[in-house]
Design a protein around this motif. Structure first.
Motif, PDB file in Angstrom:
ATOM      1  N   LEU A 166      81.969  11.424  29.223  1.00  0.00           N
ATOM      2  CA  LEU A 166      82.440  10.420  30.837  1.00  0.00           C
ATOM      3  C   LEU A 166      80.730  11.454  31.475  1.00  0.00           C
ATOM      4  CD1 LEU A 166      85.437  10.324  30.936  1.00  0.00           C
ATOM      5  CD2 LEU A 166      84.014   8.708  30.086  1.00  0.00           C
ATOM      6  N   ASP A 167      79.455  10.721  30.864  1.00  0.00           N
ATOM      7  CA  ASP A 167      78.451  11.303  31.587  1.00  0.00           C
ATOM      8  C   ASP A 167      78.038  10.455  33.205  1.00  0.00           C
ATOM      9  OD1 ASP A 167      75.945  12.524  32.269  1.00  0.00           O
ATOM     10  OD2 ASP A 167      74.582  11.632  30.728  1.00  0.00           O
ATOM     11  N   GLU A 168      78.643  11.053  33.772  1.00  0.00           N
ATOM     12  CA  GLU A 168      78.002  10.829  35.556  1.00  0.00           C
ATOM     13  C   GLU A 168      78.937   9.177  35.909  1.00  0.00           C
ATOM     14  OE1 GLU A 168      76.956  12.271  38.054  1.00  0.00           O
ATOM     15  OE2 GLU A 168      75.966  13.901  37.275  1.00  0.00           O
ATOM     16  N   LEU A 169      80.071   9.191  35.251  1.00  0.00           N
ATOM     17  CA  LEU A 169      80.718   7.467  35.514  1.00  0.00           C
ATOM     18  C   LEU A 169      81.266   7.066  36.507  1.00  0.00           C
ATOM     19  CD1 LEU A 169      82.552   5.330  33.161  1.00  0.00           C
ATOM     20  CD2 LEU A 169      84.493   6.224  33.857  1.00  0.00           C
ATOM     21  N   THR A 170      80.638   7.633  37.695  1.00  0.00           N
ATOM     22  CA  THR A 170      81.325   6.847  38.986  1.00  0.00           C
ATOM     23  C   THR A 170      79.806   7.274  39.867  1.00  0.00           C
ATOM     24  OG1 THR A 170      82.246   9.070  40.024  1.00  0.00           O
ATOM     25  CG2 THR A 170      83.848   8.484  38.842  1.00  0.00           C
ATOM     26  N   LYS A 171      79.059   7.524  39.436  1.00  0.00           N
ATOM     27  CA  LYS A 171      77.703   7.525  40.085  1.00  0.00           C
ATOM     28  C   LYS A 171      77.231   6.101  40.463  1.00  0.00           C
ATOM     29  CE  LYS A 171      73.293  10.007  40.154  1.00  0.00           C
ATOM     30  NZ  LYS A 171      72.413  10.970  39.655  1.00  0.00           N
ATOM     31  N   GLY A 172      76.654   6.081  41.805  1.00  0.00           N
ATOM     32  CA  GLY A 172      76.763   4.626  42.535  1.00  0.00           C
ATOM     33  C   GLY A 172      77.925   3.756  42.459  1.00  0.00           C
ATOM     34  N   ILE A 173      79.128   4.173  42.102  1.00  0.00           N
ATOM     35  CA  ILE A 173      80.017   2.998  42.292  1.00  0.00           C
ATOM     36  C   ILE A 173      80.911   3.737  43.820  1.00  0.00           C
ATOM     37  CG2 ILE A 173      80.468   2.751  40.375  1.00  0.00           C
ATOM     38  CD1 ILE A 173      83.341   4.540  40.361  1.00  0.00           C
ATOM     39  N   ASP A 174      81.619   2.683  44.670  1.00  0.00           N
ATOM     40  CA  ASP A 174      82.422   2.743  46.069  1.00  0.00           C
ATOM     41  C   ASP A 174      83.751   3.476  45.752  1.00  0.00           C
ATOM     42  OD1 ASP A 174      84.612   0.743  45.735  1.00  0.00           O
ATOM     43  OD2 ASP A 174      83.136  -0.332  44.672  1.00  0.00           O
ATOM     44  N   VAL A 175      84.548   3.935  47.255  1.00  0.00           N
ATOM     45  CA  VAL A 175      84.868   5.179  46.927  1.00  0.00           C
ATOM     46  C   VAL A 175      86.134   4.207  46.681  1.00  0.00           C
ATOM     47  CG1 VAL A 175      86.467   6.443  48.360  1.00  0.00           C
ATOM     48  CG2 VAL A 175      84.286   6.256  48.965  1.00  0.00           C
ATOM     49  N   GLY A 176      86.805   3.609  46.645  1.00  0.00           N
ATOM     50  CA  GLY A 176      88.002   2.427  45.871  1.00  0.00           C
ATOM     51  C   GLY A 176      88.109   2.850  44.320  1.00  0.00           C
ATOM     52  N   SER A 177      86.584   2.290  43.822  1.00  0.00           N
ATOM     53  CA  SER A 177      86.303   2.249  42.707  1.00  0.00           C
ATOM     54  C   SER A 177      86.643   3.736  41.590  1.00  0.00           C
ATOM     55  CB  SER A 177      84.927   1.452  42.538  1.00  0.00           C
ATOM     56  OG  SER A 177      85.039   0.103  42.468  1.00  0.00           O
ATOM     57  N   ARG A 215      94.580  -3.085  33.005  1.00  0.00           N
ATOM     58  CA  ARG A 215      95.130  -1.671  33.580  1.00  0.00           C
ATOM     59  C   ARG A 215      93.511  -0.749  34.153  1.00  0.00           C
ATOM     60  NH1 ARG A 215      95.163   2.680  28.009  1.00  0.00           N
ATOM     61  NH2 ARG A 215      96.704   4.140  29.021  1.00  0.00           N
ATOM     62  N   LEU A 216      92.244  -1.474  34.452  1.00  0.00           N
ATOM     63  CA  LEU A 216      91.163  -0.963  35.539  1.00  0.00           C
ATOM     64  C   LEU A 216      91.114  -1.774  36.418  1.00  0.00           C
ATOM     65  CD1 LEU A 216      88.767   0.018  32.304  1.00  0.00           C
ATOM     66  CD2 LEU A 216      89.370   1.100  33.368  1.00  0.00           C
ATOM     67  N   GLU A 217      91.788  -2.379  36.543  1.00  0.00           N
ATOM     68  CA  GLU A 217      91.733  -3.336  37.333  1.00  0.00           C
ATOM     69  C   GLU A 217      90.270  -3.798  37.770  1.00  0.00           C
ATOM     70  OE1 GLU A 217      93.588  -1.488  41.066  1.00  0.00           O
ATOM     71  OE2 GLU A 217      95.234  -0.161  40.116  1.00  0.00           O
ATOM     72  N   LEU A 218      90.029  -4.340  36.684  1.00  0.00           N
ATOM     73  CA  LEU A 218      89.287  -5.077  36.625  1.00  0.00           C
ATOM     74  C   LEU A 218      88.720  -6.030  37.656  1.00  0.00           C
ATOM     75  CD1 LEU A 218      85.660  -5.158  35.755  1.00  0.00           C
ATOM     76  CD2 LEU A 218      86.544  -6.014  33.908  1.00  0.00           C
TER      77      LEU A 218
END
Length: 132
Positions: free
Chosen positions: A52-63, A14-17
């Motif tokens: 969700l506190d800064e959940l996407t901080k530091g991850i790449d654009v695709g992720s 589901r998360l494409e891990l």
């Protein structure tokens, strides 16, 4: 143990891990995939509300796009999410309602309609008190 792996497989898909195996050490994964593992653990508890506190901080654009798509899917299923973010495009793209906090207090509240980056920045800087 089989139930644990079935649950892990569900969220992995589901998360494409991206992991070599379901039993791979989380510390060996990329930062984005580590974030997804943490998210999957939270979601496995079947919460009604998630913060969700800064959940996407530091991850790449695709992720980041994958996380946003998954968040939208969860919202469509009825999960409420309180998202804390310092990224204006993320706030504008993901939020139905925006609360701007300044010095520990609510400085402004906006509905999605008509919210612009300029209004958001003005509220955060203390130049606009409310627009809901």
């Amino acid at each position: 143990m089989a139930a644990d792996f079935a649950l892990a497989r569900t969220y992995t898909e589901r998360l494409e891990l991206r992991a070599a195996a379901l039993d791979q050490n989380v510390g060996e994964l990329s930062g984005g995939n580590q974030q997804m593992v943490v998210s999957a653990k939270w979601l496995a508890t079947r919460p009604k509300v998630i913060i969700l506190d800064e959940l996407t901080k530091g991850i790449d654009v695709g992720s980041k796009a994958d996380v946003h798509a998954f968040m939208a899917e969860l919202a469509a299923e009825g999960l409420s999410a309180i998202m804390v973010s310092s990224e204006i495009p993320e706030i504008l793209g993901m939020s139905d309602r925006v609360i701007v906090m300044r010095k520990g207090r609510i400085a402004a509240e906006f509905d999605r309609d008509g919210l612009t980056p300029e209004k958001l920045v003005r509220a955060a800087a203390g130049h606009e008190e409310s627009a809901a």
